[in-house]
Every structure is written in structure tokens, then in C-alpha cells.
Design a protein around this motif. Structure first.
Motif, mmCIF file in Angstrom:
data_model
loop_
_atom_site.group_PDB
_atom_site.id
_atom_site.type_symbol
_atom_site.label_atom_id
_atom_site.label_comp_id
_atom_site.label_asym_id
_atom_site.label_seq_id
_atom_site.Cartn_x
_atom_site.Cartn_y
_atom_site.Cartn_z
ATOM 1 N N ILE A 331 -0.346 -15.463 4.970
ATOM 2 C CA ILE A 331 -0.197 -15.305 3.519
ATOM 3 C C ILE A 331 0.252 -16.606 2.858
ATOM 4 N N VAL A 332 1.134 -17.355 3.513
ATOM 5 C CA VAL A 332 1.666 -18.594 2.903
ATOM 6 C C VAL A 332 0.852 -19.827 3.281
ATOM 7 N N SER A 333 -0.305 -19.627 3.904
ATOM 8 C CA SER A 333 -1.112 -20.770 4.346
ATOM 9 C C SER A 333 -2.055 -21.298 3.283
ATOM 10 N N GLY A 334 -2.005 -20.700 2.077
ATOM 11 C CA GLY A 334 -2.866 -21.178 1.003
ATOM 12 C C GLY A 334 -4.113 -20.336 0.816
ATOM 13 N N ILE A 335 -4.040 -19.056 1.130
ATOM 14 C CA ILE A 335 -5.204 -18.177 1.013
ATOM 15 C C ILE A 335 -5.497 -17.856 -0.447
ATOM 16 N N SER A 336 -6.712 -17.377 -0.693
ATOM 17 C CA SER A 336 -7.111 -17.020 -2.057
ATOM 18 C C SER A 336 -6.502 -15.685 -2.453
ATOM 19 N N PHE A 337 -6.637 -15.384 -3.728
ATOM 20 C CA PHE A 337 -6.095 -14.120 -4.227
ATOM 21 C C PHE A 337 -6.742 -12.925 -3.539
ATOM 22 N N MET A 338 -8.077 -12.915 -3.396
ATOM 23 C CA MET A 338 -8.752 -11.772 -2.790
ATOM 24 C C MET A 338 -8.371 -11.612 -1.320
ATOM 25 N N THR A 339 -8.178 -12.734 -0.631
ATOM 26 C CA THR A 339 -7.744 -12.648 0.770
ATOM 27 C C THR A 339 -6.345 -12.054 0.857
ATOM 28 N N PHE A 340 -5.468 -12.471 -0.057
ATOM 29 C CA PHE A 340 -4.132 -11.888 -0.103
ATOM 30 C C PHE A 340 -4.212 -10.396 -0.402
ATOM 31 N N PHE A 341 -5.087 -10.018 -1.303
ATOM 32 C CA PHE A 341 -5.252 -8.616 -1.679
ATOM 33 C C PHE A 341 -5.538 -7.755 -0.447
ATOM 34 N N PHE A 342 -6.503 -8.176 0.354
ATOM 35 C CA PHE A 342 -6.885 -7.374 1.515
ATOM 36 C C PHE A 342 -5.852 -7.477 2.647
ATOM 37 N N THR A 343 -5.124 -8.569 2.700
ATOM 38 C CA THR A 343 -4.069 -8.694 3.710
ATOM 39 C C THR A 343 -2.939 -7.716 3.433
ATOM 40 N N GLN A 344 -2.516 -7.635 2.176
ATOM 41 C CA GLN A 344 -1.463 -6.672 1.847
ATOM 42 C C GLN A 344 -1.962 -5.245 2.021
ATOM 43 N N LEU A 345 -3.231 -5.014 1.719
ATOM 44 C CA LEU A 345 -3.797 -3.677 1.902
ATOM 45 C C LEU A 345 -3.766 -3.274 3.380
ATOM 46 N N LEU A 346 -4.081 -4.220 4.271
ATOM 47 C CA LEU A 346 -4.032 -3.956 5.704
ATOM 48 C C LEU A 346 -2.614 -3.595 6.144
ATOM 49 N N MET A 347 -1.620 -4.333 5.647
ATOM 50 C CA MET A 347 -0.234 -4.048 5.998
ATOM 51 C C MET A 347 0.192 -2.683 5.465
ATOM 52 N N ASN A 348 -0.310 -2.318 4.307
ATOM 53 C CA ASN A 348 0.018 -1.005 3.756
ATOM 54 C C ASN A 348 -0.608 0.122 4.565
ATOM 55 N N LEU A 349 -1.786 -0.092 5.103
ATOM 56 C CA LEU A 349 -2.415 0.927 5.937
ATOM 57 C C LEU A 349 -1.593 1.161 7.202
ATOM 58 N N ALA A 350 -1.072 0.067 7.775
ATOM 59 C CA ALA A 350 -0.193 0.210 8.941
ATOM 60 C C ALA A 350 1.085 0.943 8.565
ATOM 61 N N PHE A 351 1.608 0.649 7.375
ATOM 62 C CA PHE A 351 2.801 1.331 6.892
ATOM 63 C C PHE A 351 2.540 2.824 6.701
ATOM 64 N N ILE A 352 1.354 3.168 6.203
ATOM 65 C CA ILE A 352 0.998 4.584 5.998
ATOM 66 C C ILE A 352 1.002 5.339 7.319
ATOM 67 N N MET A 353 0.589 4.680 8.390
ATOM 68 C CA MET A 353 0.548 5.343 9.685
ATOM 69 C C MET A 353 1.944 5.735 10.159
ATOM 70 N N TYR A 354 2.956 5.042 9.660
ATOM 71 C CA TYR A 354 4.329 5.416 10.010
ATOM 72 C C TYR A 354 4.910 6.397 8.993
ATOM 73 N N SER A 355 4.720 6.092 7.731
ATOM 74 C CA SER A 355 5.372 6.895 6.693
ATOM 75 C C SER A 355 4.718 8.251 6.483
ATOM 76 N N GLY A 356 3.446 8.408 6.859
ATOM 77 C CA GLY A 356 2.800 9.707 6.725
ATOM 78 C C GLY A 356 3.411 10.759 7.648
ATOM 79 N N PRO A 357 3.441 10.514 8.972
ATOM 80 C CA PRO A 357 4.062 11.480 9.889
ATOM 81 C C PRO A 357 5.587 11.399 9.894
ATOM 82 N N GLY A 358 6.167 10.348 9.296
ATOM 83 C CA GLY A 358 7.605 10.107 9.380
ATOM 84 C C GLY A 358 8.487 11.269 8.952
ATOM 85 N N PRO A 359 8.277 11.851 7.753
ATOM 86 C CA PRO A 359 9.174 12.929 7.300
ATOM 87 C C PRO A 359 9.201 14.128 8.241
ATOM 88 N N SER A 360 8.040 14.544 8.725
ATOM 89 C CA SER A 360 8.016 15.710 9.610
ATOM 90 C C SER A 360 8.661 15.393 10.951
#
Length: 433
Positions: A331-360
Motif C-alpha cells: 500500500i505504501v509503495s506508491g500504488i495507484s488509487f484503483m490498486t489501493f481500492f482493490f487491496t483494501q477490498l481484499l483485506m475486508n473480504l478476509a475480515f468478513i471471513m472472521y467477523s461473519g462466523p465470529g458472533p455465533s
């Protein structure tokens, strides 16, 4: 507390008379408090730099930002107290009264922040009052987090606990999404001076509208069937077993809490400061990512109902353990806005895999009669680490001079949580908990 086995009584199956309309009202009641809570928490994180200028003026930008994030973290210090007080009320007097109380406290303290005079008006009293308001929010959130999670999971009956519980995370994402959207709109429509002078107050004052709406929704819902069925039963854990389960819950939530703030709340500030992404672009990216969490969390919860909690949770944990630092370095290597967009989206998908089953998975660690207290207290202790993660990240970067080192903090949280997942008993297919 009795030493009766956790699995000895059937308390979590919704009775056959439970209607779809009642379940939908239960989901709405469980979600509404989270939305208000995380709307405010999100707005504070997204507008941290602006708040810092108004309440912690300093010639050193790092010092000002550190102070602002410190107050952000202070709200989490009061969470364990709120979790014990309100969680105990929820277990002894019902989920309903706790959900109503936390709603009132959260709405009042949120509006208070929007009305506070700044440092230029009243000096040191400004940050002092801000700390008090954050403590009140933390107290309310401490009881809200575990009680609403228990409430939602209990309404899931025997086979849909993961799906129902995931609406906890969906509502958190909704609150953060609304906060991110509000910050993005303000950043897009107001000048920097207007945002600093008065624009930052607008999202907090919206709490004056959300509070009454939340109270109306919660007054129309019944107690969870599992709680009503367990009202005449003894507590099914000894004190030692309860303490062990609380520690397990604490360990389980560490990654969940830290990743929530690192990936969602803190990311716009990080991207703007260290990746040369404009504040407006970073906020809109965060808004899109949170919309993904809001939609996909229940899907991951439902997936865990079918294949088990562990496979989904472990996949997420290993992702953050091995890829957090490389992704932050990217992220801090000088990537473009669209590359940053999809990078954060990827991290959020990984987060969803934890937070979705987490409460139960978390709720299944405790029997009904101590569930709200256990989930609230264990979660509250771990969210202290999450609440201070922006502060720790900013401090680490300022002292090491390497912004990519933020990734090591996220990877470290995954390492701390990994043993809790390895030794966790997967109760997804268990009919009663």
C-alpha cells in the motif's frame, strides 16, 4: 455458579410458534444499537485529524494525532465495566432492558460530542469533556456488544445461529459505512476550514435522530426464546469454567477487534498520510469496502452453519498472519488509487471471513444464563487492544520511520488469536448450546 455441563439443557432452540416477523423484528432490534454505536466510532476515526486540531492543538502534527487517537482508545477502557454491569443485568433481568439502556446512553453521549466547545473556547476543559463523553460511550458499548450478539444468536435457533449472529457484524459495518459516507460527503462538499470549524459536528448530532428511532424499534421486540426458556434454570458453568471461557473469548476477539480498526476505521487516515491517497478517495474506498462487509457478513455466517466455524475462521486468521505486512508494504509503495481500492477490498473480504462466523462462535462458548456477561466482558477486554491500535500504529510508525510496520501489529494480533482457534470446540452442528 453451578457446575452443570454446558450442553446439558436445550435452551437455544426457538419454539415452533416463533414467526418470521418476530425474527425480523429481533434482527432489527439487535442491529439498531450497533449501527448508532459504530456510526459514531467510525466518524471519530475517519475525522480524527480534524478533531485533533480542535481539541488537541499542537505545532507537532504527530503529537496532536496521537492525543486524538488516545481519546478514541479511552472509550474502550470503560467497556469492561459496562460489560459487567449491563451484561449482568441482561443475564438476570433480560436482554430487553439492557438493550434499551445502552441505546439511551449511546445516543446521549454521541450528541454531547457534537455540542462540545473546542479548545480555543474553553481550553483544557474541552479535551476533558471529550474524554468523559467517550467514557460514557464506552460504558454503553460494553453492555451493548455482548448482549445484542447473544440476543441475535439466540434467535437463530438450532441451525441458523451463524447467519443470525452475523447480522451483528453487518450492523457494525452499516454504522461504519454511514460514518464513512458522512465523512466522505463532508470532505467532498466542504472546504478544509469549514470542516474544521463546524462540519465535523454534523455526524455526531445525527445521533439525536438515531436514538429515538432505535428506542422505538427495541420496544416492539420480545425477549429471545432461549432466554425465556432458561429463566428457571441454574447457571451451567462453575466460576473456574466461566473464567476459562472468558479468557478464551478474550483471545478469540483480539484479531477481530484489531483487524476491524486497522482495516476499516484507521485505513483512510493511514492511506492519506502514508500512501498519498487523498482523504476523499480514501474515505470513498472505505465506504465501498464497508458496504461489502455489510452484505457479505451474513453469507459467511450462513457458510459457517453449513461447514463449521473453524474452517472459515482459521482461513481468515492465517491470511492476516502471513499477508498483513506484505499488504501494508504494498500500500505504501506508491500504488495507484484503483490498486489501493482493490487491496483494501481484499483485506475486508478476509475480515468478513472472521467477523461473519465470529458472533455465533463467541456466543457458543457460554450457556444462556451467563452468555451476555461472558461475551460482553471477554470481548470488551480484547476491544481495548483494538481501540488503541490506531494509537499504537501511529506511535510505531513515528518511532521506526517505516509506515509498513503497521502490518506487523495486525499480524501480531492474528498470532495471539491463533491458539484460541486451534483449541476452540466447533459447535456449529451442535443442536443445543
Amino acid at each position: 455458579m453451578s457446575s452443570t455441563s454446558h450442553n446439558s439443557r436445550s435452551t437455544d432452540a426457538a419454539p415452533p410458534t416463533t414467526s418470521g416477523a418476530e425474527q425480523r423484528r429481533a434482527i432489527g432490534a439487535g442491529m439498531v444499537g450497533y449501527i448508532l454505536e459504530w456510526f459514531d466510532f467510525g466518524v471519530y476515526g475517519f475525522l480524527a485529524a480534524t478533531i485533533a486540531k480542535n481539541f488537541f492543538p499542537s505545532t507537532d502534527e504527530f503529537t496532536s494525532l496521537l492525543a486524538s487517537f488516545a481519546v478514541f482508545g479511552v472509550g474502550f477502557v470503560a467497556r469492561p465495566i459496562g460489560s459487567l454491569v449491563l451484561g449482568r443485568i441482561a443475564d438476570t433481568r433480560g436482554r430487553h432492558i439492557t438493550l434499551a439502556t445502552s441505546m439511551i446512553l449511546m445516543a446521549a453521549s454521541t450528541v454531547a460530542i457534537g455540542l462540545l466547545p473546542t479548545y480555543n473556547r474553553i481550553g483544557i476543559w474541552a479535551p476533558a469533556l471529550l474524554v468523559l463523553a467517550r467514557l460514557a460511550q464506552g460504558f454503553a458499548a460494553g453492555g451493548e456488544w455482548g448482549t445484542a450478539a447473544a440476543f441475535l444468536v439466540e434467535w437463530g435457533g438450532t441451525s441458523r445461529r451463524g447467519f443470525f449472529g452475523a447480522f451483528q457484524q453487518s450492523s457494525i459495518a452499516t454504522g461504519l459505512l454511514l460514518g464513512s459516507l458522512a465523512a466522505a460527503i463532508l470532505s467532498s462538499t466542504l472546504s478544509a476550514s469549514e470542516l474544521s470549524a463546524w462540519g465535523w459536528r454534523i455526524p455526531f448530532l445525527i445521533g439525536a435522530l438515531l436514538g429515538p428511532v432505535g428506542m422505538y424499534v427495541r420496544r416492539r421486540v420480545q425477549e429471545s426464546p432461549a432466554y425465556e426458556n432458561s429463566a428457571s434454570q441454574s447457571v451451567a458453568l462453575s466460576r473456574r469454567q466461566f473464567a476459562k471461557s472468558v479468557f478464551h473469548a478474550f483471545s478469540f476477539v483480539i484479531l477481530w477487534a484489531v483487524s476491524s480498526y486497522m482495516v476499516s476505521v484507521y485505513m483512510p487516515t493511514f492511506a492519506n498520510k502514508y500512501a498519498h491517497i487523498s482523504q476523499t478517495q480514501a474515505l470513498w474506498t472505505s465506504t465501498a469496502s464497508l458496504a461489502t462487509v455489510m452484505i457479505c457478513a451474513p453469507l459467511m455466517g450462513a457458510l459457517s452453519d453449513r461447514i463449521g466455524r473453524k474452517p472459515v475462521l482459521l482461513t481468515s486468521c492465517l491470511f492476516f498472519l502471513f499477508l498483513s505486512y506484505p499488504l501494508y508494504a504494498f500500500i505504501v509503495s506508491g500504488i495507484s488509487f484503483m490498486t489501493f481500492f482493490f487491496t483494501q477490498l481484499l483485506m475486508n473480504l478476509a475480515f468478513i471471513m472472521y467477523s461473519g462466523p465470529g458472533p455465533s462462535a463467541l456466543a457458543e462458548m457460554f450457556p444462556t444464563r451467563v452468555r451476555s456477561t461472558g461475551v460482553s466482558f471477554g470481548g470488551a477486554l480484547a476491544t481495548i487492544l483494538g481501540g488503541f491500535s490506531p494509537l499504537l500504529t501511529t506511535w510505531t510508525i513515528s518511532h521506526t520511520g517505516a509506515s509498513a510496520n503497521a502490518g506487523w501489529l495486525l499480524a501480531g494480533s492474528a498470532l495471539l488469536t491463533l491458539p484460541a482457534l486451534i483449541f476452540m470446540k466447533d459447535r456449529a452442528r451442535q443442536q443445543t448450546i
